[in-house]
Scaffold this active site. Structure first.
Site, short mmCIF file in Angstrom:
data_model
loop_
_atom_site.label_atom_id
_atom_site.label_comp_id
_atom_site.label_asym_id
_atom_site.label_seq_id
_atom_site.Cartn_x
_atom_site.Cartn_y
_atom_site.Cartn_z
N ALA A 1 -12.05 -29.36 63.49
CA ALA A 1 -10.92 -29.97 63.51
C ALA A 1 -10.03 -29.99 64.81
O ALA A 1 -9.17 -30.84 65.18
CB ALA A 1 -10.35 -30.12 62.41
N ALA A 2 -9.74 -28.43 65.26
CA ALA A 2 -8.74 -28.31 66.12
C ALA A 2 -8.83 -29.13 67.44
O ALA A 2 -10.15 -29.19 67.79
CB ALA A 2 -8.69 -26.75 66.37
N PRO A 3 -7.77 -29.58 68.28
CA PRO A 3 -6.44 -29.48 67.67
C PRO A 3 -5.80 -30.36 66.64
O PRO A 3 -4.92 -30.45 66.43
CB PRO A 3 -5.58 -29.49 68.88
CG PRO A 3 -6.42 -30.63 69.74
CD PRO A 3 -7.99 -30.11 69.43
N CYS B 1 -17.75 -34.52 73.49
CA CYS B 1 -17.18 -35.01 74.70
C CYS B 1 -18.00 -34.85 75.83
O CYS B 1 -17.29 -34.13 76.95
CB CYS B 1 -15.67 -34.41 74.68
SG CYS B 1 -15.69 -32.45 74.85
#
Length: 245
Positions: A59-61, A180
């Site tokens: 999950a970060a950030p 990404c």
């Protein structure tokens, strides 16, 4: 400060003519947060319903987890997980500023099965470590450091995590896989691998996400998967969705 609304997603605003984010009252008050519009599509595809239990395994950030928590409108739970305290600390900072109550944080290695989550999640978000080739414009070092061998290692890591976290999805629940990058092997090739995995286990089915007519010109639909090419305000990004039947 100037503000204009995104033509693609109503809730996304572009701001300009300001000094720093920390100088903006709307940011300090937790009224807005920063997220690339490509990443916003993950929450929109996930489309959480009231009281859903959502697990974000890397999950970060915290942008996607926080967006989904907002879409839940205070209901349900978003279980935002990541590997280390350094990573989860970034999520905690955003939660404190936004003051969301329906999100919790835990440290967990996504490669390791958490037996307590098996078939418990309405939605699993797997936005996984990748080559980052979709954000290369902002991280030029990727171009100089990434090798073919590293790409293969990343694909193996992604598959190891996906095979593990797909077990968390309950019957009728969804697995969202995103990256990404614009690398085909990490994206649609992996998505096809998930589909084959599901067919073997007879519990995961690839579901089409959006009609190509609904997508702007810089987004490609590939058999129900979204591939965004870097353009303007949008990072290169990939999103796929699976239903456990």
């Amino acid at each position: 400060m100037k503000v204009r609304r995104s033509e693609l997603v109503d809730e996304v605003l572009y701001i300009s003519n300001y000094d720093t984010l920390d100088s903006l009252n709307i940011f300090k008050a937790g009224m807005v947060t920063v997220q690339n519009i490509s990443s916003v599509l993950v929450g929109l595809v996930a489309n959480p319903k009231k009281d859903d239990y959502v697990v974000d395994v890397c999950a970060a950030p915290g942008g996607k987890a926080l967006h989904i928590a907002e879409l839940l409108n205070g209901s349900g739970t978003v279980d935002a997980r990541d590997l280390s305290e350094n990573k989860t600390k970034l999520i905690k900072q955003n939660i404190k500023r936004l003051d969301y109550k329906n999100i919790k944080i835990s440290e967990h290695d996504a490669k390791v099965l958490d037996e307590s989550l098996v078939e418990k999640a309405d939605i699993v978000v797997a936005d996984l470590p990748c080559s980052g080739l979709g954000v290369i414009a902002n991280k030029s070092d990727i171009k100089n450091k990434m090798t073919k061998e590293q790409l293969g290692e990343l694909q193996s890591l992604q598959r190891e995590i996906l095979e593990t976290v797909s077990k968390y999805v309950k019957k009728g629940g969804k697995l969202i896989y995103s990256t990404c990058t614009i690398n085909k092997d990490e994206n649609e090739v992996n998505a096809r691998w998930i589909e084959e995995l599901g067919l073997k286990k007879q519990d995961i089915d690839l579901k089409s996400i959006l009609s190509v007519d609904e997508l702007p010109s810089n987004i490609k639909e590939i058999d129900g998967m979204i591939q965004i090419l870097p353009s303007g305000n949008m990072d290169g990004f990939f999103v796929s969705e699976f239903i456990k039947e």
